[in-house]
Structures are given as C-alpha cells and as structure tokens.
Design a protein around this motif. Structure first.
Motif, PDB file in Angstrom:
ATOM      1  N   VAL A  48     -28.376  -9.115  23.314  1.00  0.00           N
ATOM      2  CA  VAL A  48     -28.085  -8.227  22.191  1.00  0.00           C
ATOM      3  C   VAL A  48     -27.766  -6.847  22.753  1.00  0.00           C
ATOM      4  O   VAL A  48     -28.516  -6.319  23.588  1.00  0.00           O
ATOM      5  CB  VAL A  48     -29.266  -8.125  21.201  1.00  0.00           C
ATOM      6  CG1 VAL A  48     -28.920  -7.185  20.040  1.00  0.00           C
ATOM      7  CG2 VAL A  48     -29.650  -9.497  20.675  1.00  0.00           C
ATOM      8  N   TYR A  49     -26.674  -6.275  22.275  1.00  0.00           N
ATOM      9  CA  TYR A  49     -26.199  -4.988  22.763  1.00  0.00           C
ATOM     10  C   TYR A  49     -26.039  -4.007  21.615  1.00  0.00           C
ATOM     11  O   TYR A  49     -25.691  -4.400  20.501  1.00  0.00           O
ATOM     12  CB  TYR A  49     -24.852  -5.156  23.479  1.00  0.00           C
ATOM     13  CG  TYR A  49     -24.971  -5.993  24.716  1.00  0.00           C
ATOM     14  CD1 TYR A  49     -25.154  -5.403  25.955  1.00  0.00           C
ATOM     15  CD2 TYR A  49     -24.944  -7.379  24.643  1.00  0.00           C
ATOM     16  CE1 TYR A  49     -25.292  -6.166  27.096  1.00  0.00           C
ATOM     17  CE2 TYR A  49     -25.080  -8.158  25.786  1.00  0.00           C
ATOM     18  CZ  TYR A  49     -25.258  -7.549  27.005  1.00  0.00           C
ATOM     19  OH  TYR A  49     -25.409  -8.309  28.136  1.00  0.00           O
ATOM     20  N   ALA A  50     -26.278  -2.750  21.925  1.00  0.00           N
ATOM     21  CA  ALA A  50     -26.050  -1.647  20.993  1.00  0.00           C
ATOM     22  C   ALA A  50     -24.989  -0.753  21.624  1.00  0.00           C
ATOM     23  O   ALA A  50     -25.098  -0.409  22.810  1.00  0.00           O
ATOM     24  CB  ALA A  50     -27.336  -0.857  20.771  1.00  0.00           C
ATOM     25  N   GLU A  51     -23.961  -0.395  20.854  1.00  0.00           N
ATOM     26  CA  GLU A  51     -22.909   0.475  21.362  1.00  0.00           C
ATOM     27  C   GLU A  51     -22.619   1.617  20.398  1.00  0.00           C
ATOM     28  O   GLU A  51     -22.568   1.432  19.187  1.00  0.00           O
ATOM     29  CB  GLU A  51     -21.596  -0.305  21.557  1.00  0.00           C
ATOM     30  CG  GLU A  51     -21.589  -1.198  22.744  1.00  0.00           C
ATOM     31  CD  GLU A  51     -20.218  -1.830  22.968  1.00  0.00           C
ATOM     32  OE1 GLU A  51     -20.096  -2.526  23.984  1.00  0.00           O
ATOM     33  OE2 GLU A  51     -19.305  -1.657  22.149  1.00  0.00           O
ATOM     34  N   HIS A  52     -22.420   2.770  20.998  1.00  0.00           N
ATOM     35  CA  HIS A  52     -22.011   3.969  20.251  1.00  0.00           C
ATOM     36  C   HIS A  52     -20.879   4.597  21.056  1.00  0.00           C
ATOM     37  O   HIS A  52     -21.079   4.992  22.209  1.00  0.00           O
ATOM     38  CB  HIS A  52     -23.196   4.928  20.115  1.00  0.00           C
ATOM     39  CG  HIS A  52     -22.863   6.194  19.410  1.00  0.00           C
ATOM     40  ND1 HIS A  52     -22.506   6.230  18.081  1.00  0.00           N
ATOM     41  CD2 HIS A  52     -22.810   7.472  19.849  1.00  0.00           C
ATOM     42  CE1 HIS A  52     -22.270   7.488  17.731  1.00  0.00           C
ATOM     43  NE2 HIS A  52     -22.436   8.250  18.788  1.00  0.00           N
TER      44      HIS A  52
END
Length: 165
Positions: free
Chosen positions: A112-116
C-alpha cells in the motif's frame, strides 16, 4: 469586463518575489530545518522512515519540476487480503483530499502506497517545499494509521519488530 480580461485601470500590485526551481538541495534543506533524519540512495533519491514507514521524496518530470512524496505502509498483509485492503484505500481516496493511496500485490503480500504530488513548473518558495513535505508525510501516516485500525495484529507485529532493531 470579461472573466479573462485583466483590468489595467486600477492601482498596480507589486510583483511577487521570484520563485526558485525545485531541487534535491531544497528538499534536504527543508528536512534539515526540521531536524528530520533521511538518507540519499545510489540513485540520488532522498528517503527516510517515519513511524516505521519508508517515505521517498522524488523529483519528477522533464525538468524535475514535480515534487512527489511517496510512502509505503510497513505491514505484512497476505495477498489474500488484497480485495479488503483495496476497498479500504478506495474509500479513503473517495473521502480524503490527500494522499492518493494505491494498492498492489507484491509477491505474497499487499503493498500500500501513499502519494502526494505537486507541480512546481513555475518555481517554488522554501516554505512551499516544507509545507508539501509535511503534508505528504502527515497525510500518508494518517492513511497508514487508518489501515492499522483494520489490521491491528499486523501493526502490533511490525511495531514489535521495529523495537527489536
């Protein structure tokens, strides 16, 4: 006056200060100003761990004008849980502005990845770099905490493993 017509009859506004180009040095300076620990890998990418989760700060685009903060949830959840994790992350994406989350199968576990990501084609102030780094890290951690609530056993196991290191 039309929406896209500029009114030139009024007082003039001073020009805003010139913005500098995005650079790795400006990213590391922002991290240094907050006394955050990080490293630079063999590819020149800046990264570090926050609450046990690995975050990278990528400069992307033809002129490295995009700043992307990307974090990975540091939990071992079996690939059999992919549909459930995907549902949680999709609900997150539908109800939160930041970060964008995505899920993928990585061998026998779920990643699971979070990107901004922010576009600084026209330049950036140091305060903006700092703000976007803080936003990317803090909202990424919020997504990961949300997932930890659904997978408390995996969260506890990862935290116990961290304490041993």
């Amino acid at each position: 006056m039309g929406f896209f017509t500029k009114d030139t009859s009024g007082p003039t506004t001073p020009a805003p200060p010139a913005l500098g180009p995005l650079s790795r040095d400006r990213v590391t300076a922002a991290l240094d100003s907050r006394d955050m620990r990080y490293g630079i890998d063999d590819d020149g990418d800046v990264g570090g761990y926050w609450d046990g989760h690995l975050f990278y700060f990528f400069l992307m685009g033809q002129h490295e004008e995009y700043l992307q903060v990307r974090g990975r949830w540091n939990r071992k959840v079996g690939v059999d849980q992919l549909p459930a994790v995907l549902e949680i992350v999709n609900e997150w994406n539908a109800s939160h502005l930041w970060p964008k989350g995505y899920v993928r199968a990585e061998d026998d576990v779920v990643g699971v990845y979070a990107e901004h990501t922010v576009d600084y084609e026209h330049g950036v102030a140091d305060e903006q770099v700092d703000l976007q780094l803080a936003c990317g890290i803090s909202t990424g951690l919020q997504l990961f905490e949300h997932l930890d609530e659904a997978y408390p056993e995996q969260a506890a196991a990862a935290k116990a493993e961290q304490e041993q290191d």
